[in-house]
Design a protein around this motif. Structure first.
Motif, PDB file in Angstrom:
ATOM      1  N   MET A   1       0.929  -1.166  -0.022  1.00  0.00           N
ATOM      2  CA  MET A   1      -0.233   0.015   0.228  1.00  0.00           C
ATOM      3  C   MET A   1       0.932   1.248   0.048  1.00  0.00           C
ATOM      4  O   MET A   1       1.945   1.286   0.767  1.00  0.00           O
ATOM      5  CB  MET A   1      -0.929  -0.065   1.043  1.00  0.00           C
ATOM      6  CG  MET A   1      -1.872   1.236   1.482  1.00  0.00           C
ATOM      7  SD  MET A   1      -2.891   1.092   2.543  1.00  0.00           S
ATOM      8  CE  MET A   1      -4.388   0.822   1.876  1.00  0.00           C
ATOM      9  N   PRO A   2       0.699   2.211  -0.765  1.00  0.00           N
ATOM     10  CA  PRO A   2       1.323   3.463  -0.795  1.00  0.00           C
ATOM     11  C   PRO A   2       1.265   4.199   0.703  1.00  0.00           C
ATOM     12  O   PRO A   2       0.302   4.024   1.189  1.00  0.00           O
ATOM     13  CB  PRO A   2       0.782   4.212  -2.121  1.00  0.00           C
ATOM     14  CG  PRO A   2      -0.150   3.471  -2.633  1.00  0.00           C
ATOM     15  CD  PRO A   2      -0.492   2.162  -1.757  1.00  0.00           C
ATOM     16  N   ASP A   3       2.250   5.099   0.525  1.00  0.00           N
ATOM     17  CA  ASP A   3       2.318   5.845   1.870  1.00  0.00           C
ATOM     18  C   ASP A   3       1.124   6.910   1.947  1.00  0.00           C
ATOM     19  O   ASP A   3       1.086   7.735   0.746  1.00  0.00           O
ATOM     20  CB  ASP A   3       3.821   6.623   1.759  1.00  0.00           C
ATOM     21  CG  ASP A   3       3.999   7.555   3.206  1.00  0.00           C
ATOM     22  OD1 ASP A   3       2.851   7.536   3.951  1.00  0.00           O
ATOM     23  OD2 ASP A   3       4.924   8.066   3.264  1.00  0.00           O
ATOM     24  N   ARG A   4       0.380   6.780   3.107  1.00  0.00           N
ATOM     25  CA  ARG A   4      -1.005   7.625   3.009  1.00  0.00           C
ATOM     26  C   ARG A   4      -0.491   9.044   3.080  1.00  0.00           C
ATOM     27  O   ARG A   4      -1.157  10.043   2.763  1.00  0.00           O
ATOM     28  CB  ARG A   4      -1.848   7.568   3.974  1.00  0.00           C
ATOM     29  CG  ARG A   4      -1.272   7.411   5.113  1.00  0.00           C
ATOM     30  CD  ARG A   4      -2.392   7.011   6.122  1.00  0.00           C
ATOM     31  NE  ARG A   4      -1.718   7.354   7.737  1.00  0.00           N
ATOM     32  CZ  ARG A   4      -2.339   7.476   8.691  1.00  0.00           C
ATOM     33  NH1 ARG A   4      -3.976   7.231   8.772  1.00  0.00           N
ATOM     34  NH2 ARG A   4      -1.974   7.653   9.846  1.00  0.00           N
ATOM     35  N   HIS A   5       0.839   9.506   3.635  1.00  0.00           N
ATOM     36  CA  HIS A   5       1.092  10.898   3.658  1.00  0.00           C
ATOM     37  C   HIS A   5       1.554  11.527   2.222  1.00  0.00           C
ATOM     38  O   HIS A   5       1.712  12.746   2.044  1.00  0.00           O
ATOM     39  CB  HIS A   5       2.227  11.022   4.645  1.00  0.00           C
ATOM     40  CG  HIS A   5       1.868  10.671   6.229  1.00  0.00           C
ATOM     41  ND1 HIS A   5       2.263   9.320   6.567  1.00  0.00           N
ATOM     42  CD2 HIS A   5       1.218  11.207   7.152  1.00  0.00           C
ATOM     43  CE1 HIS A   5       1.890   9.199   7.740  1.00  0.00           C
ATOM     44  NE2 HIS A   5       1.065  10.497   8.144  1.00  0.00           N
ATOM     45  N   GLN A   6       1.850  10.794   1.188  1.00  0.00           N
ATOM     46  CA  GLN A   6       2.050  11.243   0.074  1.00  0.00           C
ATOM     47  C   GLN A   6       0.802  11.590  -0.955  1.00  0.00           C
ATOM     48  O   GLN A   6       0.798  12.081  -1.859  1.00  0.00           O
ATOM     49  CB  GLN A   6       2.909  10.389  -0.855  1.00  0.00           C
ATOM     50  CG  GLN A   6       4.336  10.322  -0.055  1.00  0.00           C
ATOM     51  CD  GLN A   6       4.948   9.346  -0.853  1.00  0.00           C
ATOM     52  OE1 GLN A   6       4.868   8.471  -1.885  1.00  0.00           O
ATOM     53  NE2 GLN A   6       6.504   9.154  -0.286  1.00  0.00           N
ATOM     54  N   ARG A   7      -0.571  10.851  -0.277  1.00  0.00           N
ATOM     55  CA  ARG A   7      -1.892  11.488  -1.127  1.00  0.00           C
ATOM     56  C   ARG A   7      -2.058  12.703  -0.789  1.00  0.00           C
ATOM     57  O   ARG A   7      -1.824  13.525   0.250  1.00  0.00           O
ATOM     58  CB  ARG A   7      -2.883  10.513  -0.410  1.00  0.00           C
ATOM     59  CG  ARG A   7      -2.550   9.162  -0.548  1.00  0.00           C
ATOM     60  CD  ARG A   7      -3.531   8.357  -0.013  1.00  0.00           C
ATOM     61  NE  ARG A   7      -3.355   6.888  -0.106  1.00  0.00           N
ATOM     62  CZ  ARG A   7      -3.984   5.809   0.427  1.00  0.00           C
ATOM     63  NH1 ARG A   7      -4.785   6.097   1.480  1.00  0.00           N
ATOM     64  NH2 ARG A   7      -3.210   4.431   0.488  1.00  0.00           N
ATOM     65  N   ASP A   8      -3.134  13.356  -1.584  1.00  0.00           N
ATOM     66  CA  ASP A   8      -3.837  14.735  -1.478  1.00  0.00           C
ATOM     67  C   ASP A   8      -4.501  14.527  -0.189  1.00  0.00           C
ATOM     68  O   ASP A   8      -4.917  13.835   0.199  1.00  0.00           O
ATOM     69  CB  ASP A   8      -4.838  14.893  -2.461  1.00  0.00           C
ATOM     70  CG  ASP A   8      -4.056  15.172  -3.572  1.00  0.00           C
ATOM     71  OD1 ASP A   8      -2.695  15.681  -3.939  1.00  0.00           O
ATOM     72  OD2 ASP A   8      -4.681  15.076  -4.932  1.00  0.00           O
ATOM     73  N   LYS A   9      -4.454  15.586   0.547  1.00  0.00           N
ATOM     74  CA  LYS A   9      -5.303  15.849   1.957  1.00  0.00           C
ATOM     75  C   LYS A   9      -6.603  16.590   1.784  1.00  0.00           C
ATOM     76  O   LYS A   9      -6.739  17.085   0.783  1.00  0.00           O
ATOM     77  CB  LYS A   9      -4.225  16.866   2.893  1.00  0.00           C
ATOM     78  CG  LYS A   9      -4.930  16.986   4.125  1.00  0.00           C
ATOM     79  CD  LYS A   9      -4.145  18.186   4.978  1.00  0.00           C
ATOM     80  CE  LYS A   9      -3.846  19.183   4.333  1.00  0.00           C
ATOM     81  NZ  LYS A   9      -2.989  20.214   5.086  1.00  0.00           N
ATOM     82  N   THR A  10      -7.554  16.024   2.463  1.00  0.00           N
ATOM     83  CA  THR A  10      -8.836  16.516   2.409  1.00  0.00           C
ATOM     84  C   THR A  10      -9.145  16.939   3.866  1.00  0.00           C
ATOM     85  O   THR A  10      -8.843  16.245   4.816  1.00  0.00           O
ATOM     86  CB  THR A  10      -9.894  15.374   2.148  1.00  0.00           C
ATOM     87  OG1 THR A  10      -9.723  14.859   0.878  1.00  0.00           O
ATOM     88  CG2 THR A  10     -11.215  15.727   2.070  1.00  0.00           C
ATOM     89  N   THR A  11      -9.498  18.206   4.111  1.00  0.00           N
ATOM     90  CA  THR A  11      -9.841  18.703   5.487  1.00  0.00           C
ATOM     91  C   THR A  11     -11.407  18.859   5.622  1.00  0.00           C
ATOM     92  O   THR A  11     -12.234  19.058   4.707  1.00  0.00           O
ATOM     93  CB  THR A  11      -9.312  20.235   5.396  1.00  0.00           C
ATOM     94  OG1 THR A  11      -7.861  20.003   5.266  1.00  0.00           O
ATOM     95  CG2 THR A  11      -9.479  20.721   6.701  1.00  0.00           C
TER      96      THR A  11
END
Length: 73
Positions: A1-11
């Protein structure tokens, strides 16, 4: 699974009491985090939008007042 910290953020900004209550509910379930829950909701929305939106319609927050968004995106 890819690193979730490299995904776009949703606030999102739920009312503090709602966030606290949700965190307390999930704290009693060892295998769920708030992020897990939100991602699962988004997956269900994508896979079965009519049923998901129908179920949630009573919980939808009222429209926000104020300045409109700068863009539609």
């Amino acid at each position: 699974m890819p690193d979730r910290h490299q995904r776009d953020k949703t606030t999102f900004r739920p009312p503090p009491e709602v966030k606290t209550e949700a965190q307390n509910v999930l704290a009693g379930r060892d295998d769920w985090t708030l992020n897990d829950f939100l991602v699962a909701c988004m997956v269900l929305l994508a896979r079965n939008p009519d049923a998901m939106l129908e179920r949630l319609k009573d919980f939808k927050p009222p429209p926000k007042k104020g300045r409109p968004r700068k863009s539609a995106t």
